[in-house]
Design an enzyme around this catalytic site. Structure first.
Site, PDB file in Angstrom:
ATOM      1  N   ASP A   1       0.799  -7.791   4.180  1.00 44.31           N
ATOM      2  CA  ASP A   1       1.341  -6.560   3.631  1.00 44.31           C
ATOM      3  C   ASP A   1       1.069  -6.544   2.132  1.00 44.31           C
ATOM      4  O   ASP A   1       1.252  -7.558   1.445  1.00 44.31           O
ATOM      5  CB  ASP A   1       2.849  -6.509   3.900  1.00 44.31           C
TER       6      ASP A   1
ATOM      7  N   GLU B   1       0.156  -0.050   4.724  1.00 46.32           N
ATOM      8  CA  GLU B   1      -0.422  -1.083   3.860  1.00 46.32           C
ATOM      9  C   GLU B   1      -0.435  -2.447   4.531  1.00 46.32           C
ATOM     10  O   GLU B   1      -0.575  -3.474   3.864  1.00 46.32           O
ATOM     11  CB  GLU B   1       0.337  -1.162   2.537  1.00 46.32           C
TER      12      GLU B   1
END
Length: 323
Positions: free
Chosen positions: A195, A239
């Site tokens: 992430d 993301e």
């Protein structure tokens, strides 16, 4: 390869298979009236199959009686080889036209059932032969175009439109396939879930266009961190990115994740609210020996928990807690 050679390779080709050298010469001489095509010829069935595999002609003109194997059997071998090359759900297909002095209906029916597409009786009229070649090559060209469009559509379906790497759908499909393969081979399977740290803040500060650039750069750096062709990085969502590492144990997966973490840092993308003033990523690693008693979703769940632990521990780090 020279420009002329490349141009020649792009021209549609016709493979002439006839045991008679004189017949081959006559047919090829006739086909030279079509300057837009290339011709190849042989009288040997094994060589014919090899030439077919290497050159992928747009059309095959095949005498039904070969010296070492009959034309119908050769047709079956060609069709079997084409089926073995199924890509993107569509197998290649090349028109096969039989040339024979034998005109009984049983032979014609056997040839069509074996995979032939048309039948011309010898001696063949030049006008008819040239017309048939033109027609079959038109069909062959359209079929190739359809295959290419289908390939492009499938590629679009499995690739993330922003980053150009595989998408979540491809990850799910690949994980299921690799899980089964690792069960068969009794080998470990690892995944790395990552992430981008403080990405929402990055978007708020620098804007969504800069955010898109950031995700593209991170995706590229993570992909380049994988050295084996069997390893895959996909965009998991937003993301988040995920890597599948078949045949890799926990220690190996941790090393890969650490390499990925460093690669993202080495991009040196400025982020005033990021770790050390630049973009970084956190990683959760999970590894297991797949079995029928387990489910691949549990591996993802473990990696997700480890990713959460990495972010809770300060981000820009790799966490591996074994099951």
């Amino acid at each position: 390869m020279s420009a002329q050679a490349t141009s020649d390779r792009r021209r549609p080709s016709v493979l002439v298979i006839d045991p008679s050298a004189s017949n081959r010469a006559l047919i090829c001489e006739c086909l030279r009236q079509l300057p837009e095509i290339r011709t190849m010829a042989t009288g040997d069935a094994d060589q014919a199959l090899q030439m077919f595999r290497e050159n992928l002609p747009g059309l095959v003109l095949l005498d039904t009686t070969q010296q070492d194997t009959n034309g119908i059997e050769l047709t079956r071998k060609i069709r079997a080889w084409e089926l073995s090359r199924i890509e993107t759900g569509i197998s290649p297909w090349t028109p096969i036209v039989f040339l024979s002095s034998v005109t009984d209906e049983d032979t014609l029916a056997q040839g069509i059932l074996a995979g032939g597409d048309d039948f011309l009786s010898k001696p063949v009229s030049e006008v008819v032969l040239l017309a048939k070649v033109r027609a079959m090559l038109r069909i062959s060209t359209r079929q190739q175009e359809i295959c290419e469009v289908h390939r492009q559509l499938k590629e679009i379906a499995i690739l993330d439109s922003l980053t150009g790497i595989p998408n979540r759908r491809h990850f799910d499909d690949t994980l299921a396939v690799e899980w089964k393969r690792c069960i068969r081979n009794d080998t470990p399977l690892s995944i790395v879930l990552s992430d981008v740290d403080f990405f929402k803040q990055f978007n708020d500060i620098y804007g969504h266009q800069a955010g898109d650039f950031c995700l593209k750069a991170v995706a590229s750096s993570l992909s380049e961190s994988l050295f084996r062709v069997e390893d895959t990085v996909a965009r998991y969502g937003g993301e988040e990115f995920v890597a599948i590492l078949p045949g890799t144990d926990a220690n190996g997966a941790y090393a890969v994740a650490e390499r990925m973490r460093q690669s993202a840092c080495d991009l040196h993308i400025p982020h005033e609210r990021g770790i050390d003033g630049r973009v970084s990523c956190s990683f959760g690693v999970a590894s297991t020996l797949p079995s029928t008693e387990k489910a691949p979703q549990q591996l993802v769940k473990t990696a997700d928990a480890n990713l959460y632990a990495a972010k809770s521990a300060g981000r820009n780090r790799v966490i591996l807690n074994l099951e």
